[in-house]
Write an enzyme that holds these catalytic residues in place. Sequence first.
Site, PDB file in Angstrom:
ATOM      1  N   ASN B 515     -32.933   3.941  19.577  1.00  0.00           N
ATOM      2  CA  ASN B 515     -31.565   4.056  19.085  1.00  0.00           C
ATOM      3  C   ASN B 515     -31.406   3.226  17.828  1.00  0.00           C
ATOM      4  O   ASN B 515     -32.379   2.732  17.267  1.00  0.00           O
ATOM      5  CB  ASN B 515     -30.525   3.721  20.165  1.00  0.00           C
ATOM      6  CG  ASN B 515     -30.352   2.240  20.409  1.00  0.00           C
ATOM      7  OD1 ASN B 515     -31.024   1.404  19.816  1.00  0.00           O
ATOM      8  ND2 ASN B 515     -29.434   1.900  21.283  1.00  0.00           N
ATOM      9  N   ASN B 516     -30.173   3.096  17.386  1.00  0.00           N
ATOM     10  CA  ASN B 516     -29.957   2.355  16.156  1.00  0.00           C
ATOM     11  C   ASN B 516     -30.065   0.847  16.378  1.00  0.00           C
ATOM     12  O   ASN B 516     -29.863   0.083  15.466  1.00  0.00           O
ATOM     13  CB  ASN B 516     -28.624   2.747  15.500  1.00  0.00           C
ATOM     14  CG  ASN B 516     -27.570   3.024  16.541  1.00  0.00           C
ATOM     15  OD1 ASN B 516     -27.830   2.971  17.742  1.00  0.00           O
ATOM     16  ND2 ASN B 516     -26.370   3.305  16.113  1.00  0.00           N
ATOM     17  N   HIS B 517     -30.406   0.423  17.587  1.00  0.00           N
ATOM     18  CA  HIS B 517     -30.727  -0.986  17.831  1.00  0.00           C
ATOM     19  C   HIS B 517     -32.243  -1.187  17.935  1.00  0.00           C
ATOM     20  O   HIS B 517     -32.680  -2.234  18.377  1.00  0.00           O
ATOM     21  CB  HIS B 517     -30.074  -1.493  19.117  1.00  0.00           C
ATOM     22  CG  HIS B 517     -28.590  -1.695  19.000  1.00  0.00           C
ATOM     23  ND1 HIS B 517     -27.928  -2.713  19.629  1.00  0.00           N
ATOM     24  CD2 HIS B 517     -27.643  -1.020  18.330  1.00  0.00           C
ATOM     25  CE1 HIS B 517     -26.627  -2.633  19.356  1.00  0.00           C
ATOM     26  NE2 HIS B 517     -26.439  -1.610  18.585  1.00  0.00           N
ATOM     27  N   SER B 518     -33.034  -0.200  17.584  1.00  0.00           N
ATOM     28  CA  SER B 518     -34.484  -0.350  17.690  1.00  0.00           C
ATOM     29  C   SER B 518     -35.005  -1.381  16.700  1.00  0.00           C
ATOM     30  O   SER B 518     -34.430  -1.560  15.630  1.00  0.00           O
ATOM     31  CB  SER B 518     -35.168   0.995  17.444  1.00  0.00           C
ATOM     32  OG  SER B 518     -34.844   1.895  18.478  1.00  0.00           O
ATOM     33  N   HIS B 519     -36.066  -2.038  17.104  1.00  0.00           N
ATOM     34  CA  HIS B 519     -36.628  -3.109  16.282  1.00  0.00           C
ATOM     35  C   HIS B 519     -38.126  -2.845  16.047  1.00  0.00           C
ATOM     36  O   HIS B 519     -38.775  -2.197  16.843  1.00  0.00           O
ATOM     37  CB  HIS B 519     -36.598  -4.464  16.997  1.00  0.00           C
ATOM     38  CG  HIS B 519     -35.281  -4.900  17.564  1.00  0.00           C
ATOM     39  ND1 HIS B 519     -34.571  -4.170  18.466  1.00  0.00           N
ATOM     40  CD2 HIS B 519     -34.579  -6.044  17.359  1.00  0.00           C
ATOM     41  CE1 HIS B 519     -33.475  -4.848  18.799  1.00  0.00           C
ATOM     42  NE2 HIS B 519     -33.459  -5.973  18.151  1.00  0.00           N
TER      43      HIS B 519
END
Lengths: 222, 587
Positions: B515-519
């Site tokens: 998701n857009n919190h992936s690191h």
Amino acid sequence: MKRREFIELSAQGMGGLLIYSLTGRPVVANAHEGKVRVPLRFFTEKEAKVVVAACERIFPANESGPGATQAGVVVYIDHQLAGPYGTDKYRYTQPPFDESAPGYGYQGKENPQEIYRAGVQKLGDDFTELDGPKQDARLKAIEHTYFFRLLRQHTIEGMFCDPMHGGNANLIGWQLLGYPGPQMSYREQIGKYNGVPYRIKPQSLEQILGYPIHPWEDEEKG
Amino acid sequence: MQTLAPVDVVIVGSGWSGMIMGKEIASRTPLSVLVLEKGGGFRGLAAYGREMDEVDTFIRKRQAESPANGLVTTRASSRARANPIRQYGDFPWVGCGMGGSSDHWGATSPRFMPEAFEIATHLKRLHGASKLPPNNLIQDYGITWTDIEPYYTQAEEMMGTSGKAGNLNGKKIEGGNIFEGPRSREYPNPPHPMLYAPQLFAKAAKELGYHPFPMPSSTLSQSYTNPDGISRIGCQYCGHCSLFGCMVGAKASPNFTLLPIALTKKGFSVRTHCNVRRVVHKGAKAVGVIYVDDSGTEYMQPADAVVLAAWTFNNARLLMLSGIGEQYDPMTGKGTLGKNATYAVHVGLEFFLDRPQNIFMGSGGMATAIGDFGGDLGDEGAAEGALRGGLIFCYTQGDPPVISAFGVIPDGEVKQNWGGEWKNAAVKWSDRYGTFLSTENHFPYRQNYLDLDPNYKDKWGDPLLRVTMDWTDAERKQAAFISRKQVEIAKIMGAIAINPRPVPSATSGPPLMVNNHSHGGAIMGASPASSVVNPYLQHWNIHNLWVVGGSALPQGEEHLTLTVAALAYRAADAFINVYLKQPGALA
């Protein structure tokens, strides 16, 4: 040219004036008489009638308030299917399609138009003539299908969407929940209604903005 | 292919990372700076007002990257075949257009815990290496709290973050997060009002001996003028926040706080609808980028320096497509590009109250949190194999406003999710629930990584990025631990019913752990043997290539945006103050 298809909906549902009550129980008053003929963009009249009946079983008018038919959910779904969403214009549709792997969401090739066409057919031409429990049994039998998942999701969307999309006629869905519509500011109210309902007469986005706006499905065909 | 007039610095992407770099370089140097954005231009505040429509904006995601262009493919293990994300609904969203995802975020803005930057050293000291989960690739960032703290402050002041300090220069302050690292300054704006259920949460948390505080949010609680002279008004609490652009400009966005400054600088320009496909390099030097416009025409844009700021996954993918660096191989452990891919362990619950919450009011980052489990989980956690946690926070605003907030019902109250009985329950509870969430630490593992997909391609024929990721027992234990703490608080709050979710990921789980919190994927570190960029986010092998963004974070943490912005400021300082004076490797 394709013959123009229409669905007739009761004006009582589509345009009936609703008075909102603070108890959260909407009261239908001053309902109009007669029928409205709504032109269809994707469904045939026959299909639309099946969809109306199926959505009403999913979200029925009952003791807690109005349902899918009164909100015009079928019009919402019809417009969505005729727009870019219906033909997967913005979906990733490159092969290979592997539908066997679980957990990936819908991986199939068929677009929403195709899924609805086949799904509605599966519910049967006689669906509208069945009584409620028999209709429920037919729906129960397809409950696990992606078509049903879409139908259920779209019913909720059509109940509570901005009316420019064709559903939530007369803001009937928003009144049912006490949702005020896309108000531009709650700055005066924030933090002041602690556990107390803040309920005002809902307004559509167009009413709030004061000028006409167009949903995606009107701006772009599928 | 047409070769365009060279620029000094080309920046790929116009989110926080790209625009912080762009605005700083264009403001502080005479260099020409060109930002390439694959989506369209900034549409203005009035457009965001028109877009306050849940169907088109929140559900169909008209403003986001089109999945048809190709997003990513995912799988739970390297033995499986990956499938593409084909539509939104199964996948949060990817921003597109000026500001990128930074224009449509929820603005939740906590800092990381101070020890997060030296996490490997910290955990080994605390527990010993043998107590860390098997196959972990836990490593330090190559910087410390002292290195990043000034940049956190700079980011907060630019955005106008609203919150309450809990540790000001070492002095603990009740009412803020007393577990946070020492801050050099108070938040630039006071916290948002605390809503009804979050007040109950705060009271219950205190009763249990915890330390509630208002979640920092980069949506303004009041009118504010930032150090660059940008004035914005306070939040209107319209309830259209995450995924929506802010129609009054109260929610921090690069379009509001950076673009207007950058556009006044002579050397600064933006080109939209430019999708970068390659970083062109000769030997150990980047010479520019190749991009394609919407008509399919390709251009070579020469530049003396290249900054990748194209979203976590696209940064890693562009390096892979460009043949820069060695692809990580989970079998041999060799290579650094694509390793340390992480998510965040999402654990949440829904609670039900007997009173209406007005869930349509509020903004994305409004919540009350506790930091008591925000870092180490102590002996109690360690005893059951749960080492690190995350903030536990409570909120009631639906955000989504109505459709997507509908249908939350106490578990087991109805037999099926349609029909009259379901409808009655869904209507009854529609404004009488709230949510707890923790977005927790996620350790990197040998088996979780990024590479190029062999089967699926984007619109232009380039392979999609493939994400291989699954939870391990460590995350399951961590989730069980945090869930238990959440339930304990919810009970004391007086919840009529609680839907606990004691498994990792309340939003999406394997095989959709993206998701857009992936690191990660192009991580920072102290050594080229174990990282892609140095502690200044400069590529280890190519010194005029800077890779800025969530890709640099070597492990999954709390909401990452503020940290990403702080790292971008630090990179900009290094680029301007050190690199330009003597171009070469800074570490």
